[in-house]
Design a protein around this motif. Structure first.
Motif: not given
Length: 262
Positions: A90-92, A60-63, A98-102
């Motif tokens: 995050g920024e990674s 339920h948070g932002q992460v 880069t931006w490895l969330n995806s």
């Protein structure tokens, strides 16, 4: 007659639109061979919070993350489908991506991280049950994705300027023995260390080897603040007994052996 044809045409269009709304009819007889999975990396973290707080933050948070491994018992919580992107990296950067969330699966492990005391920083170990849970989960993930071992990394590896997790007590060597990550041969490191004690490499060499392994690092040729952070992250992963970010013969030897494995 013309009116009747118009009515039939209108009916045909209406039926076609209805079919589109209820589901497309797709011809799947020509599948492409040129694609791969969204998942290219696995990123491991500690939560720096107890289980109840970790669950609240990750749901339920932002992460967010795909999985959370509890403590006592080491329950594996599935928080999000692997098909979806979660907000854990995050920024990674790793290996030029880069931006490895995806492009990654995020695994959080309940662990306090560290406490700063008057006598120094105290890190918290992972339980054997948690380690076994991490290994079981990675084995399961491996059945679905053809991941290179070096693409199983820590948050500190992909974001060394701002993250320390999963910390120096995370069992990277045990994971590498199972094929989840790289680990240098100790004898090869000892031989290379002798060479580098007599002939220390340049900082440009350090930066080149760090980049080859996958770290996002500047090519400044000097030991700037960013490079020191990257070196410290590397040391914390592969030489957790000392990770001060200072170049030395042992660090150079580990770097050379690992770079030769890629």
């Amino acid at each position: 007659m013309i009116m009747k044809l118009r009515n039939l045409a209108g009916l045909a269009i209406a039926l076609w639109l209805s079919g589109c709304a209820s589901g497309l009819r797709l011809d799947t007889s020509h599948p492409s061979a040129n694609y791969d999975s969204r998942v290219q990396f696995v990123v491991l973290h500690y939560t720096a919070a107890p289980l109840d707080r970790s669950l609240a933050l990750l749901t339920h948070g932002q992460v967010s993350a795909h999985y959370l491994i509890g403590d006592g018992p080491a329950t594996i919580y599935r928080l999000a489908d692997e098909r979806y992107r979660t907000w854990h990296a995050g920024e990674s950067e790793w290996d030029g991506r880069t931006w490895l969330n995806s492009s990654s699966i995020g695994i959080e492990v309940v662990n306090p991280g560290y406490t700063d005391t008057p006598t120094g920083r105290v890190w918290y170990p992972y339980s054997e049950a948690q380690v076994q849970a991490v290994l079981a989960l990675l084995r399961d993930i491996r059945t679905r994705y053809r991941l290179e071992p070096r693409y199983i990394v820590g948050h500190s590896d992909i974001a060394p300027l701002r993250k320390l997790d999963p910390g120096p007590l995370f069992p990277w060597q045990r994971l590498a023995k199972e094929g989840f990550g790289l680990w240098p041969d100790a004898r090869a490191v000892s031989r290379a260390k002798v060479h580098f004690e007599m002939s220390p490499p340049t900082m440009a060499w350090y930066q080149e080897q760090l980049a080859k392994i996958g770290y996002g690092v500047s090519r400044s040729g000097v030991l700037d603040v960013a490079t020191r952070h990257v070196l410290a992250a590397f040391q914390m992963h592969y030489r957790p007994s000392r990770f001060d970010g200072a170049p030395d013969a042992e660090t150079a030897a580990i770097l050379q052996v690992l770079a030769g494995m890629i």
